[in-house]
Scaffold this motif. Sequence first.
Motif, PDB file in Angstrom:
ATOM      1  N   ASP A   1     -23.878  55.613  56.125  1.00 41.06           N
ATOM      2  CA  ASP A   1     -24.771  55.352  57.444  1.00 41.06           C
ATOM      3  C   ASP A   1     -25.452  53.948  56.718  1.00 41.06           C
ATOM      4  O   ASP A   1     -26.164  52.896  57.787  1.00 41.06           O
ATOM      5  N   LYS A   2     -25.562  53.807  55.613  1.00 37.05           N
ATOM      6  CA  LYS A   2     -26.624  52.388  55.305  1.00 37.05           C
ATOM      7  C   LYS A   2     -25.064  50.943  54.895  1.00 37.05           C
ATOM      8  O   LYS A   2     -25.676  50.209  56.055  1.00 37.05           O
ATOM      9  N   ALA A   3     -23.947  51.615  55.267  1.00 44.49           N
ATOM     10  CA  ALA A   3     -23.236  50.924  55.512  1.00 44.49           C
ATOM     11  C   ALA A   3     -22.942  50.418  57.361  1.00 44.49           C
ATOM     12  O   ALA A   3     -22.529  49.549  57.936  1.00 44.49           O
ATOM     13  N   THR A   4     -23.314  51.140  57.867  1.00 40.88           N
ATOM     14  CA  THR A   4     -23.782  51.040  59.645  1.00 40.88           C
ATOM     15  C   THR A   4     -24.575  51.039  60.035  1.00 40.88           C
ATOM     16  O   THR A   4     -24.546  51.050  60.977  1.00 40.88           O
ATOM     17  N   ASP A   5     -25.810  50.652  59.034  1.00 43.24           N
ATOM     18  CA  ASP A   5     -27.330  50.880  59.556  1.00 43.24           C
ATOM     19  C   ASP A   5     -27.051  50.212  60.940  1.00 43.24           C
ATOM     20  O   ASP A   5     -26.792  48.411  60.758  1.00 43.24           O
ATOM     21  N   PRO A   6     -27.523  50.241  61.902  1.00 39.81           N
ATOM     22  CA  PRO A   6     -28.300  49.413  63.177  1.00 39.81           C
ATOM     23  C   PRO A   6     -29.147  48.656  63.365  1.00 39.81           C
ATOM     24  O   PRO A   6     -29.559  47.546  63.791  1.00 39.81           O
ATOM     25  N   SER A   7     -30.281  48.427  62.257  1.00 43.77           N
ATOM     26  CA  SER A   7     -31.423  47.749  62.191  1.00 43.77           C
ATOM     27  C   SER A   7     -31.321  46.515  61.170  1.00 43.77           C
ATOM     28  O   SER A   7     -32.207  46.026  61.769  1.00 43.77           O
ATOM     29  N   ILE A   8     -29.752  46.943  60.515  1.00 43.00           N
ATOM     30  CA  ILE A   8     -29.577  45.103  60.046  1.00 43.00           C
ATOM     31  C   ILE A   8     -28.709  44.599  60.643  1.00 43.00           C
ATOM     32  O   ILE A   8     -27.796  45.214  61.005  1.00 43.00           O
ATOM     33  N   GLU A  46     -25.047  49.442  70.263  1.00 36.69           N
ATOM     34  CA  GLU A  46     -24.114  48.489  69.804  1.00 36.69           C
ATOM     35  C   GLU A  46     -23.672  47.802  68.634  1.00 36.69           C
ATOM     36  O   GLU A  46     -22.698  48.200  67.510  1.00 36.69           O
ATOM     37  N   MET A  47     -25.335  47.553  67.785  1.00 37.91           N
ATOM     38  CA  MET A  47     -24.587  47.626  66.675  1.00 37.91           C
ATOM     39  C   MET A  47     -24.318  48.591  65.385  1.00 37.91           C
ATOM     40  O   MET A  47     -23.324  47.712  64.563  1.00 37.91           O
ATOM     41  N   GLU A  48     -24.654  49.306  65.181  1.00 36.48           N
ATOM     42  CA  GLU A  48     -24.062  50.564  65.045  1.00 36.48           C
ATOM     43  C   GLU A  48     -22.723  50.445  64.529  1.00 36.48           C
ATOM     44  O   GLU A  48     -22.031  50.684  64.015  1.00 36.48           O
ATOM     45  N   ALA A  49     -21.709  50.143  66.370  1.00 31.93           N
ATOM     46  CA  ALA A  49     -20.260  50.730  66.523  1.00 31.93           C
ATOM     47  C   ALA A  49     -19.908  49.604  65.645  1.00 31.93           C
ATOM     48  O   ALA A  49     -19.186  49.489  65.490  1.00 31.93           O
ATOM     49  N   LEU A  50     -20.569  48.148  65.851  1.00 37.07           N
ATOM     50  CA  LEU A  50     -19.794  46.974  65.685  1.00 37.07           C
ATOM     51  C   LEU A  50     -19.939  46.724  63.992  1.00 37.07           C
ATOM     52  O   LEU A  50     -18.953  46.864  63.185  1.00 37.07           O
TER      53      LEU A  50
END
Length: 265
Positions: A1-8, A46-50
């Motif tokens: 979850d941290k590695a794919t956190d969409p808020s960052i 989008e950001m989470e997927a990327l």
Amino acid sequence: DKATDPSIPEENWECIQRFCDQVNADIEGPSLALRLLAHKIQSPQEMEALHALTVLETCVNNCGERFHNEIAKFRFLNELIKVLSPKYYGTWSSEKVKSRVTEVIFSWTVWFPQEVKIRDAYQMLKKQGIVKEDPKLPEDKILPPPSQRPQNSIFDTDEEKSKLLARLLKSNHSEDLQAANRLIKSMIKEEQEKSAKVSRRVNTISEVSENVKRMDELLENYKRQELSKSDQESLQTLFQRCEKLRPLLFRLASETVDDDEALGK
């Protein structure tokens, strides 16, 4: 979850590396990791997927053969295809995510030419018109050398190339980074060819041993009694196979003259 956190917006490389370490430490690591990553890559954010695709590519570079075997299965490839297919999530996945997924699958057809399922999956996407043309892989995207390297890896034994690579990677010029990327690609290709050669040798020696053992058993029986028709046919088949394997063994022996242990085998 941290590695794919969409808020960052930026990649959290510390978490990504820890994730890779966990994958390598756990016997079920590769299959579990890909289930989690497939879920994140299919995220409507989008950001989470990327971020998840970055984690996936980093795992490919750092988690070795067990991970490569898992990505080459239809079970996982189908999860990536769902992101592109209009039948599944293709209608609402962002163009950026779809473009990146296409790039990832295409790059695997280049990196793992021996994996037929990856090639078949990519060809199917082209046939269905989901992929119109092969993507151009970015030259300045640095691919880190695989961390789990076999002994006598080209990254360790070719001192000249390793020094050149270290120098290029320290540079701030994009031409140097592109040169580093090309050098890494050629070194990994060399590494893969070397590894494939070792694998072929091990498999051939194993096949020879099994054939000779079975042949010996049949010949022992033949000394004691008449062989049945099926055993006679088996003996003939084994003999023909051994005949074909002989020149292959000679060639393998000539290729391994600089490796005493392999030559001994």
